[in-house]
Design a protein around this motif. Structure first.
Motif, PDB file in Angstrom:
ATOM      1  N   LEU A  47       1.560  11.207   2.199  1.00  0.00           N
ATOM      2  CA  LEU A  47       1.997   9.813   2.270  1.00  0.00           C
ATOM      3  C   LEU A  47       1.405   8.957   1.152  1.00  0.00           C
ATOM      4  O   LEU A  47       2.117   8.228   0.475  1.00  0.00           O
ATOM      5  N   SER A  48       0.097   9.017   1.013  1.00  0.00           N
ATOM      6  CA  SER A  48      -0.568   8.146   0.055  1.00  0.00           C
ATOM      7  C   SER A  48      -1.985   8.643  -0.174  1.00  0.00           C
ATOM      8  O   SER A  48      -2.488   9.497   0.555  1.00  0.00           O
ATOM      9  N   CYS A  49      -2.607   8.072  -1.177  1.00  0.00           N
ATOM     10  CA  CYS A  49      -4.010   8.389  -1.419  1.00  0.00           C
ATOM     11  C   CYS A  49      -4.628   7.246  -2.213  1.00  0.00           C
ATOM     12  O   CYS A  49      -3.916   6.430  -2.815  1.00  0.00           O
ATOM     13  N   ILE A  50      -5.951   7.208  -2.187  1.00  0.00           N
ATOM     14  CA  ILE A  50      -6.680   6.231  -2.986  1.00  0.00           C
ATOM     15  C   ILE A  50      -7.933   6.918  -3.509  1.00  0.00           C
ATOM     16  O   ILE A  50      -8.586   7.685  -2.791  1.00  0.00           O
ATOM     17  N   SER A  51      -8.242   6.647  -4.774  1.00  0.00           N
ATOM     18  CA  SER A  51      -9.374   7.324  -5.401  1.00  0.00           C
ATOM     19  C   SER A  51     -10.601   6.419  -5.413  1.00  0.00           C
ATOM     20  O   SER A  51     -10.531   5.217  -5.138  1.00  0.00           O
ATOM     21  N   SER A  52     -11.721   7.014  -5.799  1.00  0.00           N
ATOM     22  CA  SER A  52     -12.960   6.253  -5.922  1.00  0.00           C
ATOM     23  C   SER A  52     -12.893   5.239  -7.050  1.00  0.00           C
ATOM     24  O   SER A  52     -13.720   4.333  -7.110  1.00  0.00           O
ATOM     25  N   THR A  53     -11.919   5.375  -7.929  1.00  0.00           N
ATOM     26  CA  THR A  53     -11.709   4.397  -9.016  1.00  0.00           C
ATOM     27  C   THR A  53     -10.586   3.428  -8.687  1.00  0.00           C
ATOM     28  O   THR A  53     -10.061   2.755  -9.574  1.00  0.00           O
ATOM     29  N   GLU A  54     -10.193   3.365  -7.411  1.00  0.00           N
ATOM     30  CA  GLU A  54      -9.208   2.401  -6.913  1.00  0.00           C
ATOM     31  C   GLU A  54      -7.777   2.698  -7.362  1.00  0.00           C
ATOM     32  O   GLU A  54      -6.910   1.849  -7.231  1.00  0.00           O
ATOM     33  N   LYS A  55      -7.533   3.887  -7.873  1.00  0.00           N
ATOM     34  CA  LYS A  55      -6.150   4.258  -8.158  1.00  0.00           C
ATOM     35  C   LYS A  55      -5.484   4.669  -6.852  1.00  0.00           C
ATOM     36  O   LYS A  55      -6.113   5.305  -6.008  1.00  0.00           O
ATOM     37  N   ALA A  56      -4.220   4.330  -6.703  1.00  0.00           N
ATOM     38  CA  ALA A  56      -3.482   4.678  -5.491  1.00  0.00           C
ATOM     39  C   ALA A  56      -2.164   5.335  -5.861  1.00  0.00           C
ATOM     40  O   ALA A  56      -1.593   5.081  -6.927  1.00  0.00           O
TER      41      ALA A  56
END
Length: 123
Positions: A47-56
């Protein structure tokens, strides 16, 4: 790495939910946390994801209705789901990939999974 989801429930179509995923055990500053669901009889869907660098990253099927956010200090990720539809009914899982600087919603990339939280949408 341990992941614990919460926030699922029964909601009417058109309603909203905010799912939470609390993560513990990271040893790397770089990570990505993803959300998946798997309805009965269907394949697991990224569905979705978010990284530790705020990329989604979002799947085309949920763009505009699903939004990721995170509390970096608590390593907690939130998935806001709006305009819920009956076809959104499924258990929702969060998952983590440590040491990864990008984004991905490919199932095989992830190592650790939570036990899931059930979302049920009535028509």
């Amino acid at each position: 790495v341990q992941l614990v989801e919460s926030g699922g429930g029964l909601v009417q179509a058109g309603g909203s939910l905010r799912l939470s995923c609390v993560v513990s055990g990271f040893t790397d500053h770089d990570y990505v946390i993803g959300w998946f669901r798997q309805a009965p009889g269907k394949e697991r869907e990224g569905l979705s994801c978010i990284s530790s660098t705020e990329k989604a990253e979002y799947a085309d099927s949920v763009k505009g209705r699903f939004t990721n956010s995170r509390d970096a200090a608590k390593i907690t990720v939130y998935l806001q789901i709006n305009s819920l539809k009956p076809e959104d009914t499924a258990p929702y899982y969060c998952t983590a990939l440590e040491g990864y600087r990008g984004t991905t919603i490919t199932t095989d990339m992830y190592d650790d999974w939570g036990k899931g939280t059930q979302v049920t949408v009535s028509s």
